[in-house]
Scaffold this motif. Structure first.
Motif, PDB file in Angstrom:
ATOM      1  N   ALA A  74      25.071 -15.991  29.996  1.00 12.39           N
ATOM      2  CA  ALA A  74      25.160 -17.321  29.394  1.00 12.39           C
ATOM      3  C   ALA A  74      23.770 -17.927  29.224  1.00 12.39           C
ATOM      4  O   ALA A  74      23.480 -18.569  28.207  1.00 12.39           O
ATOM      5  N   LEU A  75      22.901 -17.714  30.203  1.00  9.66           N
ATOM      6  CA  LEU A  75      21.533 -18.240  30.126  1.00  9.66           C
ATOM      7  C   LEU A  75      20.784 -17.609  28.957  1.00  9.66           C
ATOM      8  O   LEU A  75      20.072 -18.301  28.206  1.00  9.66           O
ATOM      9  N   VAL A  76      20.934 -16.290  28.798  1.00  7.76           N
ATOM     10  CA  VAL A  76      20.260 -15.584  27.699  1.00  7.76           C
ATOM     11  C   VAL A  76      20.761 -16.112  26.356  1.00  7.76           C
ATOM     12  O   VAL A  76      19.976 -16.393  25.438  1.00  7.76           O
ATOM     13  N   ALA A  77      22.066 -16.264  26.219  1.00  6.07           N
ATOM     14  CA  ALA A  77      22.631 -16.761  24.966  1.00  6.07           C
ATOM     15  C   ALA A  77      22.172 -18.185  24.673  1.00  6.07           C
ATOM     16  O   ALA A  77      21.851 -18.529  23.524  1.00  6.07           O
ATOM     17  N   ASN A  78      22.095 -19.005  25.707  1.00  7.54           N
ATOM     18  CA  ASN A  78      21.649 -20.386  25.535  1.00  7.54           C
ATOM     19  C   ASN A  78      20.191 -20.431  25.088  1.00  7.54           C
ATOM     20  O   ASN A  78      19.813 -21.210  24.192  1.00  7.54           O
ATOM     21  N   HIS A  79      19.373 -19.592  25.695  1.00 12.79           N
ATOM     22  CA  HIS A  79      17.960 -19.534  25.321  1.00 12.79           C
ATOM     23  C   HIS A  79      17.794 -19.200  23.845  1.00 12.79           C
ATOM     24  O   HIS A  79      16.998 -19.831  23.135  1.00 12.79           O
ATOM     25  N   HIS A  80      18.549 -18.235  23.369  1.00 12.84           N
ATOM     26  CA  HIS A  80      18.409 -17.825  21.968  1.00 12.84           C
ATOM     27  C   HIS A  80      18.852 -18.933  21.001  1.00 12.84           C
ATOM     28  O   HIS A  80      18.274 -19.084  19.919  1.00 12.84           O
ATOM     29  N   LEU A  81      19.829 -19.733  21.397  1.00 12.70           N
ATOM     30  CA  LEU A  81      20.238 -20.862  20.568  1.00 12.70           C
ATOM     31  C   LEU A  81      19.145 -21.932  20.519  1.00 12.70           C
ATOM     32  O   LEU A  81      18.853 -22.499  19.463  1.00 12.70           O
ATOM     33  N   LEU A  82      18.530 -22.203  21.676  1.00 14.40           N
ATOM     34  CA  LEU A  82      17.447 -23.187  21.720  1.00 14.40           C
ATOM     35  C   LEU A  82      16.244 -22.704  20.909  1.00 14.40           C
ATOM     36  O   LEU A  82      15.573 -23.501  20.226  1.00 14.40           O
ATOM     37  N   PHE A 107       7.165 -15.793  27.901  1.00 18.36           N
ATOM     38  CA  PHE A 107       7.424 -15.835  29.341  1.00 18.36           C
ATOM     39  C   PHE A 107       8.891 -15.482  29.626  1.00 18.36           C
ATOM     40  O   PHE A 107       9.191 -14.687  30.527  1.00 18.36           O
ATOM     41  N   ILE A 108       9.795 -16.050  28.865  1.00 18.34           N
ATOM     42  CA  ILE A 108      11.217 -15.785  29.060  1.00 18.34           C
ATOM     43  C   ILE A 108      11.550 -14.334  28.703  1.00 18.34           C
ATOM     44  O   ILE A 108      12.367 -13.691  29.374  1.00 18.34           O
ATOM     45  N   THR A 109      10.884 -13.790  27.686  1.00 19.12           N
ATOM     46  CA  THR A 109      11.071 -12.379  27.340  1.00 19.12           C
ATOM     47  C   THR A 109      10.646 -11.489  28.501  1.00 19.12           C
ATOM     48  O   THR A 109      11.323 -10.505  28.835  1.00 19.12           O
ATOM     49  N   ASP A 110       9.544 -11.846  29.154  1.00 17.07           N
ATOM     50  CA  ASP A 110       9.071 -11.085  30.315  1.00 17.07           C
ATOM     51  C   ASP A 110      10.057 -11.198  31.483  1.00 17.07           C
ATOM     52  O   ASP A 110      10.248 -10.231  32.236  1.00 17.07           O
ATOM     53  N   ILE A 111      10.650 -12.371  31.640  1.00 15.11           N
ATOM     54  CA  ILE A 111      11.668 -12.557  32.684  1.00 15.11           C
ATOM     55  C   ILE A 111      12.854 -11.618  32.435  1.00 15.11           C
ATOM     56  O   ILE A 111      13.342 -10.945  33.356  1.00 15.11           O
ATOM     57  N   GLU A 112      13.295 -11.566  31.197  1.00 17.13           N
ATOM     58  CA  GLU A 112      14.433 -10.707  30.855  1.00 17.13           C
ATOM     59  C   GLU A 112      14.099  -9.232  31.073  1.00 17.13           C
ATOM     60  O   GLU A 112      14.971  -8.444  31.458  1.00 17.13           O
ATOM     61  N   ALA A 113      12.839  -8.862  30.844  1.00 14.82           N
ATOM     62  CA  ALA A 113      12.423  -7.475  31.071  1.00 14.82           C
ATOM     63  C   ALA A 113      12.468  -7.106  32.551  1.00 14.82           C
ATOM     64  O   ALA A 113      12.541  -5.923  32.898  1.00 14.82           O
ATOM     65  N   LEU A 114      12.437  -8.122  33.416  1.00 11.20           N
ATOM     66  CA  LEU A 114      12.501  -7.911  34.865  1.00 11.20           C
ATOM     67  C   LEU A 114      13.921  -8.151  35.394  1.00 11.20           C
ATOM     68  O   LEU A 114      14.115  -8.436  36.575  1.00 11.20           O
ATOM     69  N   SER A 115      14.901  -8.035  34.486  1.00  7.92           N
ATOM     70  CA  SER A 115      16.323  -8.177  34.828  1.00  7.92           C
ATOM     71  C   SER A 115      16.703  -9.594  35.241  1.00  7.92           C
ATOM     72  O   SER A 115      17.682  -9.801  35.973  1.00  7.92           O
ATOM     73  N   GLY A 116      15.917 -10.570  34.774  1.00 10.54           N
ATOM     74  CA  GLY A 116      16.249 -11.964  35.030  1.00 10.54           C
ATOM     75  C   GLY A 116      16.734 -12.636  33.763  1.00 10.54           C
ATOM     76  O   GLY A 116      16.930 -11.994  32.724  1.00 10.54           O
ATOM     77  N   ALA A 117      16.957 -13.925  33.834  1.00  2.88           N
ATOM     78  CA  ALA A 117      17.356 -14.722  32.675  1.00  2.88           C
ATOM     79  C   ALA A 117      16.747 -16.103  32.828  1.00  2.88           C
ATOM     80  O   ALA A 117      16.538 -16.583  33.954  1.00  2.88           O
ATOM     81  N   ALA A 118      16.460 -16.737  31.702  1.00  2.00           N
ATOM     82  CA  ALA A 118      15.799 -18.039  31.773  1.00  2.00           C
ATOM     83  C   ALA A 118      16.043 -18.828  30.497  1.00  2.00           C
ATOM     84  O   ALA A 118      16.348 -18.264  29.439  1.00  2.00           O
ATOM     85  N   LYS A 119      15.892 -20.137  30.591  1.00  2.00           N
ATOM     86  CA  LYS A 119      16.023 -21.020  29.438  1.00  2.00           C
ATOM     87  C   LYS A 119      15.286 -22.327  29.717  1.00  2.00           C
ATOM     88  O   LYS A 119      15.124 -22.733  30.862  1.00  2.00           O
ATOM     89  N   VAL A 120      14.853 -22.961  28.648  1.00  2.00           N
ATOM     90  CA  VAL A 120      14.278 -24.296  28.753  1.00  2.00           C
ATOM     91  C   VAL A 120      15.378 -25.253  29.202  1.00  2.00           C
ATOM     92  O   VAL A 120      16.520 -25.168  28.757  1.00  2.00           O
ATOM     93  N   CYS A 121      15.041 -26.156  30.101  1.00  2.00           N
ATOM     94  CA  CYS A 121      15.992 -27.176  30.571  1.00  2.00           C
ATOM     95  C   CYS A 121      15.461 -28.544  30.189  1.00  2.00           C
ATOM     96  O   CYS A 121      14.571 -29.082  30.858  1.00  2.00           O
ATOM     97  N   GLY A 122      15.987 -29.100  29.130  1.00  2.00           N
ATOM     98  CA  GLY A 122      15.483 -30.368  28.633  1.00  2.00           C
ATOM     99  C   GLY A 122      15.293 -30.265  27.140  1.00  2.00           C
ATOM    100  O   GLY A 122      15.836 -29.376  26.485  1.00  2.00           O
ATOM    101  N   ALA A 123      14.489 -31.162  26.604  1.00  2.00           N
ATOM    102  CA  ALA A 123      14.327 -31.203  25.146  1.00  2.00           C
ATOM    103  C   ALA A 123      13.498 -30.052  24.611  1.00  2.00           C
ATOM    104  O   ALA A 123      13.581 -29.716  23.438  1.00  2.00           O
TER     105      ALA A 123
END
Length: 336
Positions: free
Chosen positions: A254-262, A275-291
């Motif tokens: 869900a985090l990955v999908a949300n990031h791509h929409l933002l 930075f988020i692409t690098d996180i995903e390469a390390l088997s993590g997920a990330a997204k901006v939180c806010g505007a």
């Protein structure tokens, strides 16, 4: 007398919530704290230590400031100003909040008051610093003067002040800060949520060049596309289900999908996206939180789900980002 108000984090639904889609958010353990003491002079003194600002205004001076800011806001509404033109200095928000509250509650101060405001909520990073500031000032003054104020009355007054900062505030930041804990918001209805513990971290990428109000205005045309708007709603529902079932795998998806929409609506700067692409390469997920941001390299805070904390620390060091401890605040607005 002291009042503490937590910051907030939108887990999903930023921007989309303004356009009728659901959102998930939680109050976090960072606070704006307003302390009220008596001032023997007939004035309101402001001491905003984080902004290195001190000022003294009589009630009529506060009223003049409020009216001036309101006139500029009306010009913003007519398209003559940008939202950045409404409040010229960060400290004006606290002054406006005090003046709006005093006038709305028809307060005749029996004596002067000192308002000391301190905050460890990063400004301009999507963590609700302006909401916490407004609520702390209004709640502290009402408590100090023993003025009854319902939660809904406090919310409506704070929302009016929030609009001076953000243009068209959704009210989500205020609701979360007032209630504490986790919340699900859809079409004005707020439902408490309990979130399981996950290996999540908050990364501060720096204060964006653009304000929340500017970002909201910039992306508004995107939400005329019903398919895109509904996609934001769907990903929030997916994240809600993942949090309810405590599924780490589903939460990452869900985090990955949300990031791509933002990223699609243009609020993820190139550096943060890498930075988020690098996180995903390390088997993590990330997204901006806010505007997020529509210019510059910084995007405020980024939520990261990642099991390898050491690898995340190393990545943050590489990018020059800082990690913040992340815990849910369950108390909301509270008097200390």
């Amino acid at each position: 007398m002291k009042v503490m108000v937590p910051g907030k984090l939108i887990l999903s639904g930023e921007h989309a919530v303004v356009h009728g889609q659901p959102a998930l958010a939680m109050a976090v353990n960072r606070y704006a704290t307003a302390t009220i003491t008596e001032n023997r002079l007939p004035r309101v003194s402001f001491d905003l230590s984080d902004l290195a600002h001190r000022s003294h205004l009589h009630i009529h001076g506060l009223r003049d400031l409020k009216n001036r800011i309101k006139r500029k806001y009306h010009r913003f509404m007519r398209g003559e100003y940008t939202i950045r033109d409404v409040l010229l200095k960060p400290f004006e928000l606290a002054q406006f909040a005090m003046s709006l509250f005093a006038e709305s509650m028809n307060i005749a101060l029996p004596h002067g008051v000192n308002i000391h405001l301190q905050s460890d909520i990063p400004m301009g990073c999507g963590m609700g610093s302006s909401s916490a500031t407004v609520l702390s000032v209004m709640k502290a003054v009402s408590t100090y003067l023993n003025i009854p104020l319902s939660s809904e009355a406090l919310y409506q007054l704070a929302l009016e002040a929030e609009n001076m900062q953000h243009g068209h505030a959704s009210g989500l930041d205020l609701r979360v800060a007032m209630q504490g804990g986790g919340v699900y918001l859809h079409q004005g209805e707020l439902t408490p949520r309990h979130f399981a513990e996950f290996p999540w971290f908050l990364i501060n990428t720096g204060t964006p060049l653009t304000t929340t109000g500017e970002c909201v205005t910039h992306v508004a045309p995107c939400f005329k596309d019903a398919v895109l708007a509904n996609a934001f709603g769907d990903v929030t529902q997916s994240m809600d289900a993942a949090l309810s079932s405590a599924s780490l795998t589903d939460l990452k998806q869900a985090l990955v999908a949300n990031h791509h929409l933002l990223d699609r609506i243009g609020v993820v700067p190139t550096k943060v996206k890498q930075f988020i692409t690098d996180i995903e390469a390390l088997s993590g997920a990330a997204k901006v939180c806010g505007a997020g941001a529509v210019a510059g390299d910084a995007a405020g805070v980024v939520l990261v789900i990642m099991q390898d904390e050491l690898a995340l620390k190393a990545l943050c060091l590489k990018y020059g980002y800082t990690m913040l401890p992340l815990m849910t605040d369950q108390r909301g607005v509270h008097v200390v």
